[in-house]
Design a protein around this motif. Sequence first.
Motif, short mmCIF file in Angstrom:
data_model
loop_
_atom_site.label_atom_id
_atom_site.label_comp_id
_atom_site.label_asym_id
_atom_site.label_seq_id
_atom_site.Cartn_x
_atom_site.Cartn_y
_atom_site.Cartn_z
N TRP A 44 -2.29 -5.40 5.68
CA TRP A 44 -3.09 -4.19 5.48
C TRP A 44 -4.54 -4.45 5.86
O TRP A 44 -5.16 -5.42 5.43
N THR A 45 -5.08 -3.61 6.75
CA THR A 45 -6.48 -3.76 7.17
C THR A 45 -7.20 -2.45 7.06
O THR A 45 -6.59 -1.40 6.96
N ASN A 83 -12.08 -4.80 -1.63
CA ASN A 83 -12.68 -4.12 -0.48
C ASN A 83 -11.97 -2.81 -0.15
O ASN A 83 -12.52 -1.96 0.55
N TYR A 84 -10.74 -2.65 -0.63
CA TYR A 84 -10.02 -1.39 -0.45
C TYR A 84 -10.27 -0.43 -1.60
O TYR A 84 -9.57 0.57 -1.75
N ASN A 127 -10.13 -9.07 -0.49
CA ASN A 127 -9.30 -8.14 0.26
C ASN A 127 -8.94 -6.91 -0.56
O ASN A 127 -9.06 -5.77 -0.08
N MET A 139 0.82 -1.20 0.00
CA MET A 139 0.00 0.00 0.00
C MET A 139 0.86 1.26 0.00
O MET A 139 0.50 2.27 -0.61
#
Length: 239
Positions: A238-239, A115-116, A112, A72
Amino acid sequence: DMAYIDQWDKKTESYLEEIYYDLVIDALEKRDDDYPLVFNKGGMIRIEDLARMSNEFIIQKGSFNPIHEGHMSLMHITEKMFPKAVSAFLISTNRYDKPHIGIDELHDRIKNITNYNYPLIICKEKYFYGTSDLLLNWVGSKKFYYPVGMDTINRIYQTDFDKTNCVEEVTKTYIKDKVSKYVGNFKFLVFKRKNVEQRNETHYFDDMITYVSESDYLDNGVSSSNIRTGQIGRAHVWT
């Protein structure tokens, strides 16, 4: 009762989505040729629809198992450098020196990444040159920026050397021919990596490389591999 039905509907929708994704990925794997599948939040879009969003694209290619803060960070820095570009991640199911990525492994990665709010492109081509040809074939003349670590440029050079299986001078000519073909459409954004020295021969790529200074990007040594093996805690995922 309605709450139960709503919950069931969401589970069913997720289940059907996975079946649909399985079908299209399986169809891609069985094709003789390659095709870029584009997964976006809320479903799939055509590569042509993604191409219409901009004339410039940031494509970060990898396996992302798992996607972490280093990935990221590369993306965010590149986005600041090219604010008009549309960003996307790309996973190739075939890889140069690692096992094939199966359908089951792709489920979480699709969720994942999308969703970002980033599109995810899935194709079969394992090499950057082949990926470049594939994208140009489907989206036409656009600008593409690949954020990569120094180790990746070293590996691309080594792959070229292995392919030519020839002396250094022949390999140099081979790389220069490749650079002249792609330099108008593709640029590598090369970030320094801890404990990774640049091979002198990789300067043959310099016409299509922008080196990102150490002050712009501080590599913290995180990689997907050392997260999976437990060498680094999953706090970096990364969350």
